[in-house]
Design an enzyme around this catalytic site. Structure first.
Site, PDB file in Angstrom:
ATOM      1  N   ASP A 199       0.879  -1.169   0.047  1.00 28.43           N
ATOM      2  CA  ASP A 199      -0.026   0.048  -0.015  1.00 28.43           C
ATOM      3  C   ASP A 199       0.817   1.151  -0.148  1.00 28.43           C
ATOM      4  O   ASP A 199       0.257   2.325   0.226  1.00 28.43           O
ATOM      5  CB  ASP A 199      -1.053   0.022   1.230  1.00 28.43           C
ATOM      6  CG  ASP A 199      -0.243  -0.167   2.618  1.00 28.43           C
ATOM      7  OD1 ASP A 199       0.947  -0.152   2.536  1.00 28.43           O
ATOM      8  OD2 ASP A 199      -0.977   0.186   3.534  1.00 28.43           O
ATOM      9  N   HIS A 232      24.048   0.905 -18.602  1.00 25.74           N
ATOM     10  CA  HIS A 232      22.850   1.316 -17.522  1.00 25.74           C
ATOM     11  C   HIS A 232      23.247   0.550 -16.174  1.00 25.74           C
ATOM     12  O   HIS A 232      22.165   0.248 -15.488  1.00 25.74           O
ATOM     13  CB  HIS A 232      21.571   0.809 -18.218  1.00 25.74           C
ATOM     14  CG  HIS A 232      21.349   1.745 -19.518  1.00 25.74           C
ATOM     15  ND1 HIS A 232      20.070   1.428 -20.422  1.00 25.74           N
ATOM     16  CD2 HIS A 232      21.613   3.079 -19.698  1.00 25.74           C
ATOM     17  CE1 HIS A 232      19.976   2.598 -21.059  1.00 25.74           C
ATOM     18  NE2 HIS A 232      20.912   3.350 -20.695  1.00 25.74           N
ATOM     19  N   ASP A 260      27.263   8.734 -13.817  1.00 32.43           N
ATOM     20  CA  ASP A 260      26.448   9.243 -14.901  1.00 32.43           C
ATOM     21  C   ASP A 260      25.233   9.572 -13.846  1.00 32.43           C
ATOM     22  O   ASP A 260      24.294   8.821 -13.641  1.00 32.43           O
ATOM     23  CB  ASP A 260      26.169   8.520 -16.005  1.00 32.43           C
ATOM     24  CG  ASP A 260      25.102   8.985 -16.934  1.00 32.43           C
ATOM     25  OD1 ASP A 260      24.363  10.240 -16.690  1.00 32.43           O
ATOM     26  OD2 ASP A 260      25.079   8.379 -17.852  1.00 32.43           O
ATOM     27  N   ASP A 298      22.112  16.333 -16.663  1.00 26.15           N
ATOM     28  CA  ASP A 298      22.418  14.948 -17.085  1.00 26.15           C
ATOM     29  C   ASP A 298      24.085  14.886 -17.456  1.00 26.15           C
ATOM     30  O   ASP A 298      24.579  15.460 -18.416  1.00 26.15           O
ATOM     31  CB  ASP A 298      21.716  14.431 -18.402  1.00 26.15           C
ATOM     32  CG  ASP A 298      21.985  13.143 -18.764  1.00 26.15           C
ATOM     33  OD1 ASP A 298      22.842  12.394 -18.144  1.00 26.15           O
ATOM     34  OD2 ASP A 298      21.587  12.760 -19.992  1.00 26.15           O
ATOM     35  N   HIS A 300      27.069   3.725 -28.433  1.00 26.93           N
ATOM     36  CA  HIS A 300      25.857   4.250 -28.391  1.00 26.93           C
ATOM     37  C   HIS A 300      25.974   5.761 -29.020  1.00 26.93           C
ATOM     38  O   HIS A 300      27.100   5.997 -29.623  1.00 26.93           O
ATOM     39  CB  HIS A 300      25.334   4.849 -26.954  1.00 26.93           C
ATOM     40  CG  HIS A 300      26.578   5.507 -26.185  1.00 26.93           C
ATOM     41  ND1 HIS A 300      26.811   6.760 -26.185  1.00 26.93           N
ATOM     42  CD2 HIS A 300      27.331   4.938 -25.143  1.00 26.93           C
ATOM     43  CE1 HIS A 300      27.693   7.119 -25.507  1.00 26.93           C
ATOM     44  NE2 HIS A 300      28.440   6.004 -24.780  1.00 26.93           N
ATOM     45  N   HIS A 314      21.557  13.268 -27.121  1.00 26.93           N
ATOM     46  CA  HIS A 314      20.149  13.392 -27.077  1.00 26.93           C
ATOM     47  C   HIS A 314      19.407  14.666 -26.672  1.00 26.93           C
ATOM     48  O   HIS A 314      20.023  15.495 -26.041  1.00 26.93           O
ATOM     49  CB  HIS A 314      19.376  12.171 -26.093  1.00 26.93           C
ATOM     50  CG  HIS A 314      20.074  12.235 -24.756  1.00 26.93           C
ATOM     51  ND1 HIS A 314      19.559  13.253 -23.968  1.00 26.93           N
ATOM     52  CD2 HIS A 314      21.020  11.521 -24.170  1.00 26.93           C
ATOM     53  CE1 HIS A 314      19.952  13.037 -22.812  1.00 26.93           C
ATOM     54  NE2 HIS A 314      21.259  11.979 -22.963  1.00 26.93           N
ATOM     55  N   HIS A 355      15.821  11.922 -21.681  1.00 22.48           N
ATOM     56  CA  HIS A 355      15.843  11.799 -23.313  1.00 22.48           C
ATOM     57  C   HIS A 355      14.587  12.463 -23.611  1.00 22.48           C
ATOM     58  O   HIS A 355      13.480  11.915 -23.716  1.00 22.48           O
ATOM     59  CB  HIS A 355      15.963  10.255 -23.332  1.00 22.48           C
ATOM     60  CG  HIS A 355      16.913   9.580 -22.855  1.00 22.48           C
ATOM     61  ND1 HIS A 355      17.015   8.165 -22.740  1.00 22.48           N
ATOM     62  CD2 HIS A 355      18.243  10.055 -22.469  1.00 22.48           C
ATOM     63  CE1 HIS A 355      18.169   7.908 -22.202  1.00 22.48           C
ATOM     64  NE2 HIS A 355      18.982   8.992 -22.089  1.00 22.48           N
ATOM     65  N   GLU A 374      27.962  13.311 -25.498  1.00 22.22           N
ATOM     66  CA  GLU A 374      28.382  12.276 -24.288  1.00 22.22           C
ATOM     67  C   GLU A 374      29.323  10.998 -25.202  1.00 22.22           C
ATOM     68  O   GLU A 374      28.750  10.063 -24.941  1.00 22.22           O
ATOM     69  CB  GLU A 374      27.214  11.835 -23.560  1.00 22.22           C
ATOM     70  CG  GLU A 374      26.208  11.416 -24.432  1.00 22.22           C
ATOM     71  CD  GLU A 374      25.018  10.987 -23.229  1.00 22.22           C
ATOM     72  OE1 GLU A 374      25.457  10.183 -22.599  1.00 22.22           O
ATOM     73  OE2 GLU A 374      24.010  11.581 -23.482  1.00 22.22           O
ATOM     74  N   TYR A 432      34.423   2.015 -24.222  1.00 20.66           N
ATOM     75  CA  TYR A 432      34.384   1.084 -23.315  1.00 20.66           C
ATOM     76  C   TYR A 432      35.073  -0.134 -23.595  1.00 20.66           C
ATOM     77  O   TYR A 432      34.829  -0.899 -24.878  1.00 20.66           O
ATOM     78  CB  TYR A 432      32.615   0.845 -23.333  1.00 20.66           C
ATOM     79  CG  TYR A 432      32.042   1.960 -23.026  1.00 20.66           C
ATOM     80  CD1 TYR A 432      31.663   2.453 -21.886  1.00 20.66           C
ATOM     81  CD2 TYR A 432      31.325   2.615 -24.207  1.00 20.66           C
ATOM     82  CE1 TYR A 432      30.895   3.690 -21.726  1.00 20.66           C
ATOM     83  CE2 TYR A 432      30.701   4.039 -24.209  1.00 20.66           C
ATOM     84  CZ  TYR A 432      30.613   4.280 -22.841  1.00 20.66           C
ATOM     85  OH  TYR A 432      29.709   5.441 -22.714  1.00 20.66           O
ATOM     86  N   ARG A 473      33.411   7.793 -20.190  1.00 17.71           N
ATOM     87  CA  ARG A 473      32.161   8.472 -20.777  1.00 17.71           C
ATOM     88  C   ARG A 473      32.329   9.789 -20.159  1.00 17.71           C
ATOM     89  O   ARG A 473      32.715  10.214 -18.857  1.00 17.71           O
ATOM     90  CB  ARG A 473      30.976   8.284 -20.785  1.00 17.71           C
ATOM     91  CG  ARG A 473      29.839   9.032 -21.358  1.00 17.71           C
ATOM     92  CD  ARG A 473      28.537   8.193 -21.549  1.00 17.71           C
ATOM     93  NE  ARG A 473      27.814   7.997 -20.310  1.00 17.71           N
ATOM     94  CZ  ARG A 473      27.816   6.826 -19.936  1.00 17.71           C
ATOM     95  NH1 ARG A 473      28.243   5.664 -20.514  1.00 17.71           N
ATOM     96  NH2 ARG A 473      26.996   6.566 -18.911  1.00 17.71           N
ATOM     97  N   GLU A 531      30.241  13.685 -20.197  1.00 15.48           N
ATOM     98  CA  GLU A 531      28.758  14.171 -20.696  1.00 15.48           C
ATOM     99  C   GLU A 531      28.671  15.573 -20.347  1.00 15.48           C
ATOM    100  O   GLU A 531      28.634  15.857 -19.247  1.00 15.48           O
ATOM    101  CB  GLU A 531      27.922  13.250 -20.421  1.00 15.48           C
ATOM    102  CG  GLU A 531      26.328  13.744 -20.746  1.00 15.48           C
ATOM    103  CD  GLU A 531      25.119  12.759 -20.412  1.00 15.48           C
ATOM    104  OE1 GLU A 531      25.406  11.970 -19.522  1.00 15.48           O
ATOM    105  OE2 GLU A 531      24.306  12.617 -21.074  1.00 15.48           O
TER     106      GLU A 531
HETATM  107  N1  GLY Z   1      21.853   8.910 -18.246  1.00 19.61           N
HETATM  108  C1  GLY Z   1      21.363   8.814 -19.530  1.00 19.61           C
HETATM  109  C2  GLY Z   1      22.121   9.389 -20.383  1.00 19.61           C
HETATM  110  O1  GLY Z   1      22.939   9.876 -20.565  1.00 19.61           O
HETATM  111  O2  GLY Z   1      21.712   9.306 -21.538  1.00 19.61           O
HETATM  112 MN    MN Z   2      23.860  10.621 -18.549  1.00 12.98          MN
HETATM  113 MN    MN Z   3      22.551  11.607 -21.564  1.00 13.17          MN
END
Ligand code: GLY
Ligand code: MN
Ligand code: MN
Length: 445
Positions: free
Chosen positions: A47, A250, A267, A278, A357, A361, A368, A391, A395, A412, A414
């Site tokens: 609940d 992820h 991240d 982000d 990737h 975005h 996103h 970003e 890897y 990475r 970003e």
């Molecule tokens: N954290 C999601 C991205 O960087 O797209």
């Molecule tokens: Mn990110």
């Molecule tokens: Mn991102």
């Protein structure tokens, strides 16, 4: 000692919400209506519910913060074009969950033309949609579609007595999301603030990192800062990946110990007034980059800085991505991780083993964010008011054919970037990303 509070930007005012609704309605053909559902509470377990978070589209058009609301836009209706349905006032329930605005409160506080409580929804919807020809709604929202079908069915059943059900459904997403793609000054201020909080959080995590901690300790440092500065929390599940966990795009378990000699990739971004930050940074747990780590890092950094510098009206996301792929592939060839000619490795896509990737975005109310990436099949030119991430990453799998010194390194970097008339504004420049700057910040702690 308390950290200096960041000056809080003004929330989006009712005038802007009204102007957004007006701008949307202006683009509808005569006789149309819009039907948009807000978010409901979601059960977490038994609940208890997750904290409420309004649906981004709904928020964009109303700023209305309660669950189970519905917005109708009825252009040209003399009693009011913006009609909200909201939770019924219920003093017994409100003792538990706090005040509900109710219909009167919704009109008063949010400057809607008219509001009704949900007890009246079914009956009123029928009358309000009678005679509207095209009904704009999100075609992928099953609940909205079911509601619309139901109203349409009831109107159809009364067709012989003159009722006219909407003849067709039209997807609201392209119109609304095109509008959301270009950010107003007020939205940019909120995005800047979400970015500023996110930057403070990354600096704090960098300063706190040392061998012997676990990934979740850095997550705690980040999320402390998000909330301390009035953000609602993370805009998406924070990623803190030490060592090889940085190669899992992820990774959100954040439970592993952090080892000296390894990098950690964070991240994470704050949500402020529903707008997302982000940021990704990658840095050495022990405060000093090793040689192989630095060599790879400099490749990613150079690609990232070059792509950020290229953000300006007229360029496109695929153009930024192609530049990044070229820079990363050249670096991979130089470091012996790919053989042969750079051009050939781009052509046969073997760089994708290390960079799978995309580079960017949209960013906004959703991490996103919405908005088409192409227009009539072509990559769309960037324009002032768009906000995007840049970003790139590398890897390196821990496979037998990879030189040992590079195995398991994930990097990475970003940043969040707003397109301006003159070029761009980096919203997240306050977090160091050059090797010497990172090492200096970490040495101070
Ligand atoms: N954290 C999601 C991205 O960087 O797209
Ligand atoms: Mn990110
Ligand atoms: Mn991102």
């Amino acid at each position: 000692m308390l950290p200096d509070p960041l000056p809080r930007p003004a929330p989006i005012g009712n005038d802007e919400y009204r102007a957004r609704r007006a701008a949307l309605m202006q683009r509808l053909p005569p006789g149309s209506a819009v039907l948009l559902l807000g978010a409901s509470l979601t059960t977490r377990s038994r609940d208890s519910d997750y904290p409420f978070r309004q649906n981004s589209d709904f928020h964009y058009l109303t700023g209305f913060p309660e669950p189970d609301a519905l917005l109708l836009l009825l252009p040209g209706r003399s009693e009011g074009e913006s009609v909200l349905f909201c939770q019924d006032r219920d003093p017994a329930l409100e003792a538990w969950t706090g005040i509900r605005l109710g219909a009167e409160g919704a009109v008063r506080e949010h400057d809607l033309d008219q509001a009704f409580e949900n007890a009246q929804r079914d009956e009123r919807l029928e009358a309000l949609l009678d005679g509207r020809t095209g009904l704009y709604l999100l075609l992928d929202d099953a609940e909205a579609m079911a509601l619309a079908d139901d109203v349409r069915g009831r109107l159809a059943a009364r067709a012989r007595r003159g009722a006219e059900p909407p003849r067709r459904y039209v997807d609201l997403a392209p119109l609304l999301h095109e509008q959301r793609l270009i950010k107003s000054e007020g939205e940019l201020a909120l995005l800047r603030h979400a970015a500023a909080i996110s930057a403070l959080a990354h600096r704090r995590a960098m300063g706190a990192a040392r061998p012997g901690l676990a990934e979740y300790h850095l997550q705690a440092e980040l999320e402390h800062e998000f909330r301390w500065h009035g953000g609602s929390g993370p805009a998406y599940a924070s990623i803190v990946g030490g060592g090889g966990n940085a190669c899992v795009l992820h990774y959100i378990e954040n439970n592993a110990p952090l080892h000296d000699g390894e990098l950690v990739l964070i991240d994470a971004g704050a949500e402020f007034d529903l707008y997302a930050g982000d940021i990704t940074r990658t840095f050495p747990v022990g405060g000093r980059f090793g040689d192989a780590q630095r060599e790879l890092y400099e490749v990613v950094l150079a690609a990232q800085e070059r792509a950020v510098a290229a953000v300006a009206p007229g360029t496109t996301l695929p153009a930024l991505h192609e530049g990044v792929v070229r820079d990363l592939t050249a670096g991979l060839v130089r470091l012996g991780l790919l053989d042969g000619e750079v051009e050939a490795r781009i052509e046969d896509e073997s760089y994708k083993r290390f960079y799978l990737h995309s580079t960017s975005h949209w960013l906004g109310l959703d991490v996103h964010d919405v908005g088409d990436y192409r227009l009539e099949g072509e990559p769309r030119p960037l324009a002032a008011g768009m906000v995007l991430t840049v970003e790139p990453g590398l890897y390196i799998p821990a496979d037998a054919d990879i030189p040992e010194r590079f195995r398991g390194i994930g990097i990475r970097i970003e940043d969040d970037v707003a397109v301006t008339a003159e070029g761009h504004e980096v919203l997240t420049a306050a977090v160091p990303k050059r090797v010497a700057e990172i090492e200096a910040l970490m040495a101070k702690h």
